[in-house]
Motif scaffolding. Structure first.
Motif, mmCIF file in Angstrom:
data_model
loop_
_atom_site.group_PDB
_atom_site.id
_atom_site.type_symbol
_atom_site.label_atom_id
_atom_site.label_comp_id
_atom_site.label_asym_id
_atom_site.label_seq_id
_atom_site.Cartn_x
_atom_site.Cartn_y
_atom_site.Cartn_z
ATOM 1 N N VAL A 24 0.981 -1.372 -0.067
ATOM 2 C CA VAL A 24 0.003 0.057 0.078
ATOM 3 C C VAL A 24 0.836 1.347 0.134
ATOM 4 C CG1 VAL A 24 -0.381 0.176 2.541
ATOM 5 C CG2 VAL A 24 -2.158 1.104 0.880
ATOM 6 N N GLY A 25 0.598 2.226 -0.823
ATOM 7 C CA GLY A 25 1.150 3.568 -0.844
ATOM 8 C C GLY A 25 0.608 4.536 -1.664
ATOM 9 N N THR A 26 1.593 5.480 -2.029
ATOM 10 C CA THR A 26 1.137 6.668 -2.788
ATOM 11 C C THR A 26 2.208 6.768 -3.673
ATOM 12 O OG1 THR A 26 0.934 9.132 -2.554
ATOM 13 C CG2 THR A 26 2.344 7.985 -1.092
ATOM 14 N N GLY A 27 1.597 7.232 -4.929
ATOM 15 C CA GLY A 27 2.761 7.436 -6.079
ATOM 16 C C GLY A 27 1.822 6.852 -7.278
ATOM 17 N N VAL A 36 -3.447 0.340 -3.617
ATOM 18 C CA VAL A 36 -3.044 -0.778 -3.188
ATOM 19 C C VAL A 36 -2.205 -1.547 -4.439
ATOM 20 C CG1 VAL A 36 -3.807 -3.062 -2.358
ATOM 21 C CG2 VAL A 36 -4.940 -1.181 -1.556
ATOM 22 N N ARG A 37 -1.200 -2.216 -4.290
ATOM 23 C CA ARG A 37 -0.517 -2.951 -5.251
ATOM 24 C C ARG A 37 -0.240 -4.303 -4.944
ATOM 25 N NH1 ARG A 37 5.597 -0.450 -6.800
ATOM 26 N NH2 ARG A 37 6.002 -1.679 -4.849
ATOM 27 N N SER A 107 9.345 1.306 1.541
ATOM 28 C CA SER A 107 9.901 1.808 0.470
ATOM 29 C C SER A 107 9.812 3.067 0.101
ATOM 30 C CB SER A 107 9.467 0.888 -0.942
ATOM 31 O OG SER A 107 8.267 1.149 -1.200
ATOM 32 N N LEU A 108 10.718 3.795 -0.457
ATOM 33 C CA LEU A 108 10.850 5.288 -0.779
ATOM 34 C C LEU A 108 11.442 5.261 -2.128
ATOM 35 C CD1 LEU A 108 10.342 8.161 0.297
ATOM 36 C CD2 LEU A 108 12.821 7.954 1.028
ATOM 37 N N LEU A 135 5.912 13.635 -12.009
ATOM 38 C CA LEU A 135 6.816 13.520 -11.092
ATOM 39 C C LEU A 135 6.317 13.353 -9.695
ATOM 40 C CD1 LEU A 135 9.868 13.521 -10.336
ATOM 41 C CD2 LEU A 135 9.800 16.001 -9.954
ATOM 42 N N PHE A 136 6.727 12.467 -9.022
ATOM 43 C CA PHE A 136 5.925 12.170 -7.786
ATOM 44 C C PHE A 136 6.795 11.272 -6.705
ATOM 45 C CE2 PHE A 136 1.288 11.830 -6.486
ATOM 46 C CZ PHE A 136 1.636 11.277 -5.201
ATOM 47 N N ILE A 137 7.055 11.729 -5.409
ATOM 48 C CA ILE A 137 7.646 10.968 -4.416
ATOM 49 C C ILE A 137 6.774 10.057 -4.036
ATOM 50 C CG2 ILE A 137 9.133 11.321 -2.346
ATOM 51 C CD1 ILE A 137 9.996 14.132 -3.211
ATOM 52 N N ASN A 138 7.192 8.700 -3.993
ATOM 53 C CA ASN A 138 6.360 7.785 -3.731
ATOM 54 C C ASN A 138 6.774 7.123 -2.363
ATOM 55 O OD1 ASN A 138 7.960 5.197 -4.266
ATOM 56 N ND2 ASN A 138 7.798 5.943 -6.212
ATOM 57 N N LEU A 139 6.240 6.642 -1.538
ATOM 58 C CA LEU A 139 6.193 5.998 -0.161
ATOM 59 C C LEU A 139 5.327 4.862 -0.296
ATOM 60 C CD1 LEU A 139 7.828 6.031 2.478
ATOM 61 C CD2 LEU A 139 5.679 7.659 3.249
ATOM 62 N N GLY A 140 5.836 3.617 0.253
ATOM 63 C CA GLY A 140 4.938 2.525 0.419
ATOM 64 C C GLY A 140 5.521 1.518 1.531
ATOM 65 N N TYR A 141 4.348 0.647 1.929
ATOM 66 C CA TYR A 141 4.805 -0.474 2.655
ATOM 67 C C TYR A 141 4.439 -1.887 2.052
ATOM 68 C CZ TYR A 141 5.500 -3.071 7.148
ATOM 69 O OH TYR A 141 5.896 -3.940 7.806
#
Length: 143
Positions: A24-27, A36-37, A107-108, A135-141
């Motif tokens: 799960v994350g953003t980006g 959700v990936r 993850s970053l 352009l997007f800075i992503n953050l996920g777990y």
């Protein structure tokens, strides 16, 4: 959209499902602002992913670890920013996995590429298309 759902079901039914992971994350690689990936391994240091965001859209992608330590990964992602629109994107992705590529943890990274947006006339039809940088800075777990 129907083809996307069929592909998601086919990926989930394949024999490597026991080795697959959810994250799960953003980006862009998560389909938008929050998504959700589903990650499916295609090798020791490679994975395919499919993502759904209830806020914005869908995405499909590929990532490969760049080193033997498996903390840096490079790949690409493509998708749509809205379920009902044809505003899409194609981005290169870089992720840093402090706990390694296939392990549970954070993850970053950065998503960079292009996106296409069309304007609509008063009837709701697309009239023209324009390319913009993405352009997007992503953050996920990942679990």
């Amino acid at each position: 959209m129907l083809k996307f759902i069929q592909m998601l079901l086919a990926l989930m039914a394949c024999p490597v499902m026991a080795q697959s992971q959810w994250s799960v994350g953003t980006g862009y690689q998560y389909g938008g602002v929050l998504g959700v990936r589903y990650n499916v391994p295609v090798g020791e240091y490679k994975q395919l992913s499919i993502a759904v965001s209830p806020i914005l859209g869908v995405a499909m992608g590929y990532q490969q670890s760049l080193d033997d330590m498996a903390v840096h990964a490079l790949g690409f992602s493509t998708g749509f920013e809205e379920f009902t629109a044809d505003d899409g994107f194609v981005v290169l992705t870089y992720n840093y996995y402090p706990d390694r590529f296939r392990n549970t943890g954070w993850s970053l990274g950065v998503d960079a590429g292009i996106r296409t947006i069309g304007s609509k006339d008063f009837l709701g039809y697309k009239t023209d298309r324009s390319l913009y940088p993405a352009l997007f800075i992503n953050l996920g777990y990942q679990f």
